[in-house]
Design an enzyme around this catalytic site. Structure first.
Site, PDB file in Angstrom:
ATOM      1  N   HIS A  36      -1.726 -20.847   0.958  1.00 45.55           N
ATOM      2  CA  HIS A  36      -0.562 -20.000   1.195  1.00 45.55           C
ATOM      3  C   HIS A  36       0.169 -19.650  -0.104  1.00 45.55           C
ATOM      4  CE1 HIS A  36      -1.274 -21.081   5.358  1.00 45.55           C
ATOM      5  NE2 HIS A  36      -0.389 -20.160   5.721  1.00 45.55           N
TER       6      HIS A  36
ATOM      7  N   LEU B  21      11.550   1.657   6.565  1.00 46.41           N
ATOM      8  CA  LEU B  21      10.923   2.076   5.314  1.00 46.41           C
ATOM      9  C   LEU B  21      11.670   3.314   4.806  1.00 46.41           C
ATOM     10  CD1 LEU B  21       8.343   1.561   3.501  1.00 46.41           C
ATOM     11  CD2 LEU B  21       7.398   3.551   4.669  1.00 46.41           C
TER      12      LEU B  21
ATOM     13  N   GLU C  84      12.937   3.042  13.663  1.00 50.97           N
ATOM     14  CA  GLU C  84      12.011   4.094  13.233  1.00 50.97           C
ATOM     15  C   GLU C  84      10.775   3.993  14.113  1.00 50.97           C
ATOM     16  OE1 GLU C  84      10.519   3.392   9.240  1.00 50.97           O
ATOM     17  OE2 GLU C  84      10.505   1.241   9.552  1.00 50.97           O
TER      18      GLU C  84
ATOM     19  N   ARG D 178       7.696   3.855  -4.991  1.00 55.49           N
ATOM     20  CA  ARG D 178       7.825   2.960  -3.837  1.00 55.49           C
ATOM     21  C   ARG D 178       6.756   1.859  -3.892  1.00 55.49           C
ATOM     22  NH1 ARG D 178       7.878   5.628   2.025  1.00 55.49           N
ATOM     23  NH2 ARG D 178       5.655   5.776   1.600  1.00 55.49           N
TER      24      ARG D 178
ATOM     25  N   ARG E   5      -8.587 -19.811   0.094  1.00 49.50           N
ATOM     26  CA  ARG E   5      -7.393 -19.611   0.918  1.00 49.50           C
ATOM     27  C   ARG E   5      -6.354 -20.702   0.716  1.00 49.50           C
ATOM     28  NH1 ARG E   5      -5.173 -20.781   5.779  1.00 49.50           N
ATOM     29  NH2 ARG E   5      -4.218 -19.066   6.932  1.00 49.50           N
TER      30      ARG E   5
ATOM     31  N   TYR F  94       0.835  -1.206   0.000  1.00 47.79           N
ATOM     32  CA  TYR F  94       0.000   0.000   0.000  1.00 47.79           C
ATOM     33  C   TYR F  94       0.867   1.253   0.000  1.00 47.79           C
ATOM     34  CZ  TYR F  94       1.085   0.935   4.925  1.00 47.79           C
ATOM     35  OH  TYR F  94       1.740   1.247   6.093  1.00 47.79           O
TER      36      TYR F  94
HETATM   37  N1  PLP Z   1       8.125   4.349   8.621  1.00 47.64           N
HETATM   38  C1  PLP Z   1       7.009   3.590   8.644  1.00 47.64           C
HETATM   39  C2  PLP Z   1       7.042   2.254   9.309  1.00 47.64           C
HETATM   40  C3  PLP Z   1       5.832   4.049   8.029  1.00 47.64           C
HETATM   41  O1  PLP Z   1       4.724   3.292   8.039  1.00 47.64           O
HETATM   42  C4  PLP Z   1       5.831   5.336   7.442  1.00 47.64           C
HETATM   43  C5  PLP Z   1       4.640   5.871   6.802  1.00 47.64           C
HETATM   44  O2  PLP Z   1       3.576   5.343   6.836  1.00 47.64           O
HETATM   45  C6  PLP Z   1       7.005   6.091   7.471  1.00 47.64           C
HETATM   46  C7  PLP Z   1       8.137   5.572   8.065  1.00 47.64           C
HETATM   47  C8  PLP Z   1       7.063   7.453   6.850  1.00 47.64           C
HETATM   48  O3  PLP Z   1       7.094   7.326   5.451  1.00 47.64           O
HETATM   49  P1  PLP Z   1       6.589   8.509   4.517  1.00 47.64           P
HETATM   50  O4  PLP Z   1       7.376   9.711   4.875  1.00 47.64           O
HETATM   51  O5  PLP Z   1       6.902   8.027   3.139  1.00 47.64           O
HETATM   52  O6  PLP Z   1       5.142   8.664   4.764  1.00 47.64           O
END
Ligand code: PLP
Length: 274
Positions: A99, A201, A177, A49, A97, A30
């Protein structure tokens, strides 16, 4: 105030079958994009992304990047409001369903939700928010924006129950993060954030903040921050599409001031989004 795009058309009502891989396995990816005054911010980066995430789980997106761009602009135009949160989801489709991947002829399910977005109140932003640490129990491919968000859900709820805004993930004594945002801190006058690896991410806002910080001549270092450094943090903040740049006033029992350097970065960011 909302609008869906599903099965090739805009609508106000849409349903997925219960035998659907997003429901049964979280088998999909997503994106979340924010549109300011009819301009989806960094849409190109978000779609890149999305395609990166999809290709890493061998998932076919049933539209081209250009087609999705056009759908997004059309949805924003129809909804016609200042701030729109745009949620794009693709799953491996609906099938009984199992896997393993379903047969090739099963089509991916693609939908977009356009919804009125209420920006965070400036009083909250300038006061700063509280973070609470939580063990990073996620998988080893956090660079993929997958639908599997159970650790993030548990972390965020844990923080919320303690009166926090976000949870700060800790993995082997280092900060990775937050549950749905990136983390930055000034230590010894240097702006530090976790490097781009499989453990975080690649935040679109993170990237923008790094560019802004460099343009402001801040020294930037991409390295993990360790828990023992929490007491040395001079100022810190989180970033994300919907949070933008949000100063942090505490992490567990450590208190911080909302600093001038953070606000400087925020002001430049504001100029860039509008
Ligand atoms: N880290 C995680 C785990 C996230 O889910 C998100 C955004 O949803 C971010 C960082 C921030 O990413 P962005 O700046 O692209 O929204």
């Amino acid at each position: 105030m909302y609008l869906y795009f599903f099965k090739d058309k805009f609508c106000k009502d849409a349903y997925l079958p219960i035998e659907e891989r997003a429901v049964n396995f979280g088998d999909g990816v997503y994106e979340v994009v924010l549109s300011y005054y009819n301009k989806p911010f960094k849409l190109d980066e978000h779609l890149n992304r999305l395609f990166y995430s999809a290709s890493n789980i061998f998932l076919k997106i049933p539209y081209s990047k250009e087609e999705i761009e056009n759908i997004v602009y059309e949805g924003i135009r129809i909804l016609n409001i200042d701030y729109v949160k745009i949620y794009v989801q693709v799953s491996r489709g609906s099938y009984e369903r199992m896997h393993e991947f379903p047969p090739n002829e099963v089509e991916s399910n693609f939908f977009i939700i356009f919804r009125l977005f209420k920006p965070i109140e400036e009083s909250i932003r300038f006061n700063g928010v509280k973070l609470f640490t939580y063990p990073d129990i996620r998988w080893e491919r956090c660079d993929i924006k997958s639908l599997n968000l159970l650790p993030n859900v548990l972390a965020k709820e844990y923080s919320k129950r303690k009166g926090g805004f976000e949870a700060l993930f800790i993995k082997n004594s280092k900060i990775t993060e937050c549950a749905s945002s990136s983390f930055f801190a000034f230590i010894d006058d240097k702006l530090i954030t976790h490097p781009l690896t499989n453990e975080i991410l690649a935040g679109i806002t993170r990237n923008e903040v790094l560019n802004i910080a460099k343009s402001l001549n801040f020294e930037v270092i991409e390295r993990p921050i360790y828990v023992y450094e929490l007491e040395r943090i001079e100022e810190c903040f989180i970033t994300g599409t919907t949070t933008e740049i949000l100063p942090v006033k505490s992490i567990d029992n450590f208190n911080y001031k909302v600093g001038e350097r953070t606000l400087k970065i925020y002001r430049v960011f504001k100029e860039r989004i509008l």
